[in-house]
Design an enzyme around this catalytic site. Structure first.
Site, short mmCIF file in Angstrom:
data_model
loop_
_atom_site.label_atom_id
_atom_site.label_comp_id
_atom_site.label_asym_id
_atom_site.label_seq_id
_atom_site.Cartn_x
_atom_site.Cartn_y
_atom_site.Cartn_z
N CYS A 2 -11.76 55.60 24.25
CA CYS A 2 -12.22 55.22 25.58
C CYS A 2 -12.24 56.42 26.53
O CYS A 2 -11.36 57.27 26.48
CB CYS A 2 -11.38 54.13 26.24
N LYS A 606 -12.84 60.03 18.73
CA LYS A 606 -12.24 61.33 18.44
C LYS A 606 -10.78 61.42 18.88
O LYS A 606 -9.98 62.10 18.26
CB LYS A 606 -13.04 62.44 19.14
O1 M6R Z 1 -6.77 65.15 17.65
P1 M6R Z 1 -6.05 65.12 16.35
O2 M6R Z 1 -6.17 66.40 15.59
O3 M6R Z 1 -4.62 64.71 16.48
O4 M6R Z 1 -6.80 63.99 15.51
C1 M6R Z 1 -6.31 63.58 14.27
C2 M6R Z 1 -7.32 62.73 13.54
O5 M6R Z 1 -7.60 61.57 14.25
C3 M6R Z 1 -8.63 63.49 13.30
O6 M6R Z 1 -8.40 64.71 12.66
C4 M6R Z 1 -9.59 62.66 12.44
O7 M6R Z 1 -9.04 62.47 11.18
C5 M6R Z 1 -10.95 63.34 12.36
N1 M6R Z 1 -11.92 62.58 13.09
C6 M6R Z 1 -11.43 63.54 10.98
O8 M6R Z 1 -12.64 64.23 10.96
#
Ligand code: M6R
Length: 611
Positions: A2, A606
């Site tokens: 969001c 994301k």
């Molecule tokens: O912001 P973050 O690195 O903590 O996010 C972790 C995961 O949600 C993120 O890497 C997710 O797996 C990706 N969208 C994969 O491409």
């Protein structure tokens, strides 16, 4: 997850146009539904619908809405299905008080009932609506919007941020209670948002908030207060150096492709950071700890897995990897005050990681925290005992690419320096590692993109119909293979399991039948072993695909050159950085071939600020 944006302007009338322009930059946060509330001549007009911001704008003419202030929200659904009624912003009981939130209200069920029992008209099943009613409840009692917002957090349990306004007041208010929130002070507007990219079209004068703080936005000022006692806090704006163009596609069809192509530059930028004076402090923190944990989710976790191999081989330090949500149940009881938890998160807002951070802050026996984080101003950046910036610029596409790459460089660099300091490497070995990163990596990365791009596209065409496959790694390519598999699942919606290749024979091998595809990610050092695993699949009729440096002995294990994605010859130190690129490209082309927008995979966001 969001994205909220609120703007108060001094003299404009085109609030719809400006809010759409700014909140479009938050598309990566949510695209289940979109809404916009605009205040014009003392009345609030609310338009909202299911869809992306571009779809809803086209359908409802959001950008044509008139007014001098308003709030927009891009939703990633948790409480309440992605329907029009659950879309945000929401009105309170009448059409005067309006607002939107980001995050989760954990006492949703009880509090909704309490509000209904007290006579509130709660229309949706969305927890964001409760924020608006909570403010309304206290406004009825105090007739003071500042106090109503401040008191509302007594009722709202969870991790969230919200912004609210009233038709009859020129200001907007916002609170930060566990979800990200930043504000901007432009010449003729003030703005609050879940993330910096939507502020930058208006200004680079940015005000960062901490949890437990609230904002009052007037047309010419952004005031920060402590929620607990309402005390005014002096928080002058900082000048952001983030390039607004980072949130533009720059001629590429998708952000993902643009971000893959930015990796050579990322190598230079992150190495620039690592060659700076702060590295000594990070090394010292690692050296001072007696136990080292690596905590991350998704792609960041896979980069961390690769990091554990670097730390073992080059630094002689065992780094214990744990998925964010697993860390406390698995290790929480055994942490000591000389433990170090390395928390890796692109967004710096992932709830599973922030939960660990918060526990560590409350409990000194958890030891210290070192963040590896990309988003400046994020909760992890502010909250960790120290943080290493990934220096990637904004990553807009939901699938993470350049941030994995930066994270792995950080682990590799630190491991080489630590190894030299503790004697695992002699100084010429450590120098060779550091030199290959700065001298060879940017060039070889560009070379890999150039060489494997077309090839990955061809290979993708032959794989689109396979709804199920495996991607296997061994040693240093363990995390790389898991990352390749995640990318394929995430943006092609085809199941692909990442696994350690020696483990495959312990069950999954039974899935192999004629033509079943298995991707092997190899390094020259381990190809002798991987050949065993390739053979086990091939003799049973499986289709073996190889990603790695060219080796004659491996060529026999693929049906045609198409099934061998060759990366330039380098060394073990660079291998996890180069081998991931063909997998990023393969998943990208699979996604595009399947008619999917890789930047916005369904059901995802994301920034996952929920449990
Ligand atoms: O912001 P973050 O690195 O903590 O996010 C972790 C995961 O949600 C993120 O890497 C997710 O797996 C990706 N969208 C994969 O491409």
């Amino acid at each position: 997850m969001c994205g909220i944006t609120g703007i108060v302007s001094m003299n404009r009338n085109n609030i719809g146009e400006v809010l759409v322009k700014c909140s479009r930059k938050l598309t990566y946060r949510g695209y289940d539904s979109v809404g916009l509330a605009a205040v014009h001549n003392g009345k609030v007009e609310l338009r909202k619908e299911v869809g992306t911001i571009d779809e809803v704008d086209k359908l409802l003419g959001l950008s044509k809405m008139l007014g001098d202030r308003g709030i927009s929200q891009l939703r990633w659904a948790t409480y309440g299905a992605p329907t029009r009624i659950n879309a945000q912003p929401h009105f309170a009981c009448d059409d005067i008080l309006f607002g939107a939130h980001n995050g989760n209200i954990h006492n949703y069920v009880e509090y909704r009932q309490e509000l209904v029992d007290a006579g509130h008209i709660v229309r949706s099943e969305n927890d964001g609506e409760l924020c608006v009613h909570a403010v309304d409840k206290y406004y009825e009692q105090t007739a003071d919007m500042f106090e109503a917002v401040r008191l509302s957090i007594r009722d709202l349990k969870g991790a969230y941020a919200y912004t609210v306004g009233r038709a009859d007041m020129e200001e907007l208010y916002a609170v930060k209670m566990g979800s990200s929130l930043v504000a901007g002070l432009a010449e003729h507007d003030t703005i609050v948002s879940s993330d910096l990219p939507s502020i930058l079209p208006l200004t680079n004068n940015v005000v960062y908030l901490q949890d437990g703080e609230m904002l009052r936005l007037t047309p010419n000022d952004v005031e920060v207060f402590r929620i607990e006692d309402g005390r005014h806090l002096d928080r002058p704006p900082e000048t952001s150096t983030v390039d607004e163009q980072a949130a533009e596609k720059g001629g590429y069809p998708h952000f993902m492709l643009k971000e893959i192509n930015e990796q050579p530059k990322v190598a230079e930028d992150v190495l620039g950071v690592l060659q700076g004076s702060k590295t000594e402090k990070w090394l010292k923190m690692i050296e001072d700890a007696s136990r080292h944990f690596l905590v991350a989710c998704g792609t960041s976790y896979h980069a961390g897995i690769v990091g554990t191999y670097y730390f073992n081989k080059y630094a002689g330090i065992p780094l214990i990897p744990a998925i964010g949500g697993q860390f406390i149940p698995m290790y929480g009881n055994t942490l000591t005050d000389d433990s170090l938890s390395i928390l890796v998160s692109q967004s710096g807002e992932t709830k599973d990681i922030i939960n660990v951070l918060n526990l560590a802050k409350e409990n000194s026996s958890f030891g210290k925290t070192l963040g590896i984080v990309n988003v400046i101003g994020s909760t992890l950046m502010f909250g960790a005992d120290a943080y290493i910036p990934m220096a990637c610029g904004y990553e807009v596409s939901v699938p993470a690419t350049k941030t994995y790459y930066s994270q792995v460089i950080i682990f590799a660099y630190l491991a080489a320096l630590l190894g030299e300091r503790n004697g695992t490497l002699d100084s010429s070995e450590a120098k060779a590692c550091i030199d290959t990163l700065s001298r060879d990596l940017p060039r070889l990365t560009q070379d890999t993109i150039n060489r494997t791009g077309i090839h990955a596209k061809d290979l993708a065409r032959t794989l689109v119909d396979f709804k199920d496959m495996y991607c296997l790694g061994y040693g240093f390519t363990d995390g790389v293979a898991q990352e390749g598999a995640l990318k394929i699942k995430e943006i092609a919606y085809n199941h692909c399991e990442g696994m350690y290749s020696s483990e495959f024979k312990h069950g999954p091998l039974s899935i192999i039948q004629d033509g079943y595809p298995v991707i092997f990610v190899t390094t020259r050092e381990n190809s002798w072993m991987v050949i065993n695993h390739l053979s086990e699949v091939r003799v049973r009729g499986g289709r073996t695909i190889i990603v790695g440096e060219y080796e004659d002995k491996l060529r026999h294990y693929v049906d045609s050159g198409k099934d061998y994605l060759v990366v330039p010859a380098s060394n073990l130190f660079l291998n996890p950085l180069l081998n991931v690129i063909p997998l990023q490209l393969l998943s990208y082309f699979l996604s595009v071939d399947l008619g999917i927008n890789p930047d916005m995979p369904r059901n995802l966001s994301k920034t996952l600020t929920v449990d």
